[in-house]
Design a protein around this motif. Structure first.
Motif, PDB file in Angstrom:
ATOM      1  N   THR A  44     -46.544-143.777  60.931  1.00 22.14           N
ATOM      2  CA  THR A  44     -46.416-145.484  61.016  1.00 22.14           C
ATOM      3  C   THR A  44     -48.124-145.767  60.544  1.00 22.14           C
ATOM      4  O   THR A  44     -49.084-145.493  61.168  1.00 22.14           O
ATOM      5  CB  THR A  44     -46.376-145.796  62.317  1.00 22.14           C
ATOM      6  OG1 THR A  44     -45.041-145.263  62.744  1.00 22.14           O
ATOM      7  CG2 THR A  44     -46.114-147.289  62.389  1.00 22.14           C
ATOM      8  N   LEU A  45     -48.089-146.421  59.340  1.00 23.91           N
ATOM      9  CA  LEU A  45     -49.074-147.013  58.815  1.00 23.91           C
ATOM     10  C   LEU A  45     -49.230-148.481  59.120  1.00 23.91           C
ATOM     11  O   LEU A  45     -48.048-149.213  58.981  1.00 23.91           O
ATOM     12  CB  LEU A  45     -49.520-146.451  57.374  1.00 23.91           C
ATOM     13  CG  LEU A  45     -48.930-145.137  56.712  1.00 23.91           C
ATOM     14  CD1 LEU A  45     -48.998-145.388  55.064  1.00 23.91           C
ATOM     15  CD2 LEU A  45     -50.134-144.312  57.147  1.00 23.91           C
ATOM     16  N   PHE A  46     -50.469-148.911  59.489  1.00 21.29           N
ATOM     17  CA  PHE A  46     -50.483-150.465  59.748  1.00 21.29           C
ATOM     18  C   PHE A  46     -51.762-150.937  59.044  1.00 21.29           C
ATOM     19  O   PHE A  46     -52.815-150.406  58.701  1.00 21.29           O
ATOM     20  CB  PHE A  46     -50.879-150.491  61.177  1.00 21.29           C
ATOM     21  CG  PHE A  46     -51.129-151.994  61.667  1.00 21.29           C
ATOM     22  CD1 PHE A  46     -49.836-152.849  61.138  1.00 21.29           C
ATOM     23  CD2 PHE A  46     -51.948-152.471  62.332  1.00 21.29           C
ATOM     24  CE1 PHE A  46     -50.102-154.358  61.591  1.00 21.29           C
ATOM     25  CE2 PHE A  46     -51.873-153.860  62.874  1.00 21.29           C
ATOM     26  CZ  PHE A  46     -51.071-154.719  62.500  1.00 21.29           C
ATOM     27  N   PHE A  47     -51.528-152.136  58.294  1.00 25.07           N
ATOM     28  CA  PHE A  47     -52.436-152.728  57.414  1.00 25.07           C
ATOM     29  C   PHE A  47     -52.415-154.010  58.146  1.00 25.07           C
ATOM     30  O   PHE A  47     -51.371-154.946  58.264  1.00 25.07           O
ATOM     31  CB  PHE A  47     -52.052-152.881  55.934  1.00 25.07           C
ATOM     32  CG  PHE A  47     -52.969-153.835  55.156  1.00 25.07           C
ATOM     33  CD1 PHE A  47     -53.947-153.383  54.472  1.00 25.07           C
ATOM     34  CD2 PHE A  47     -52.722-154.941  55.104  1.00 25.07           C
ATOM     35  CE1 PHE A  47     -54.874-153.909  53.700  1.00 25.07           C
ATOM     36  CE2 PHE A  47     -53.349-156.196  54.124  1.00 25.07           C
ATOM     37  CZ  PHE A  47     -54.548-155.364  53.437  1.00 25.07           C
ATOM     38  N   CYS A  48     -53.524-154.874  58.475  1.00 21.59           N
ATOM     39  CA  CYS A  48     -53.818-156.233  59.104  1.00 21.59           C
ATOM     40  C   CYS A  48     -54.941-156.756  58.495  1.00 21.59           C
ATOM     41  O   CYS A  48     -55.947-156.491  58.684  1.00 21.59           O
ATOM     42  CB  CYS A  48     -53.730-155.938  60.445  1.00 21.59           C
ATOM     43  SG  CYS A  48     -54.088-157.515  61.225  1.00 21.59           S
TER      44      CYS A  48
END
Length: 202
Positions: free
Chosen positions: A79-83
């Motif tokens: 799971t990759l997260f970009f914010c």
């Protein structure tokens, strides 16, 4: 023509040269101030940004798995997260390219939070064949739960004085991948993430 483009540099120069002490929030900005203005290095004191320890708390592996279950995310999926807001400068295109490289080797998904040009980035994802591996969340109020859910926070920014989101992710126990053009990279070490050169491709 925006008048602030002329007035802001003038006011910045005046305030820096008339100040006894200058407090940049990273060594990156300290270096830029020393390069741009004739000031003595001893008048600069770097103080990194802070974060709310009540809001952003460490999540262990068990908590991370429970949050994945709540979001109906396969525990075997990376799971990759970009914010971020302003996706062009923050490097969402590079994050999608990174996703396409990972997707050829293992099951993964990129979750994108914040504001930006969604349609153009959807086209990029479609061209790279990863449109099914990316979800746009829009603006979210609770970023801490996503930092605790993600296996990796990805922010390949072109430039950032000091990204608070990187610090918040680290506080939640989420490793960070960012660039050397981010002042927050000064908080990254081999145990909590990876810093790449801004000119490198990920």
């Amino acid at each position: 023509v925006n008048p602030s483009h002329f007035s802001t540099p003038f006011l910045e120069k005046r305030s820096i040269q008339n100040s006894k002490w200058i407090v940049p929030n990273s060594e990156l900005i300290k270096g830029e101030v020393l390069s741009e203005y004739k000031v003595q290095s001893r008048s600069l004191k770097v103080i990194h940004n802070g974060y709310s320890s009540k809001r952003f708390q460490f999540a262990d592996e068990h908590q991370r798995l429970q949050l994945k279950k709540l979001q109906k995310i396969n525990k075997s999926e990376l799971t990759l997260f970009f914010c971020a807001n302003g996706w062009k400068r923050k490097g969402l295109t590079h994050a999608i390219q990174f996703l396409s490289q990972l997707a050829s080797a293992r099951n993964c998904h990129l979750w994108v939070a914040g504001r930006g040009d969604r349609k153009s980035h959807q086209r990029i994802a479609q061209k790279l064949g990863v449109s099914n591996c990316i979800t746009f969340l829009g603006s979210i109020s609770d970023t801490s739960s996503w930092y605790k859910t993600a296996d990796l926070f990805v922010l390949p920014t072109r430039y950032d004085p000091f990204s608070n989101s990187c610090l918040e992710a680290l506080a939640c126990g989420c490793p960070v991948l960012t660039t050397s053009s981010n002042g927050a990279s000064e908080c990254i070490n081999p145990s909590n993430g990876l810093v790449i050169d801004n000119q490198d491709s990920i």
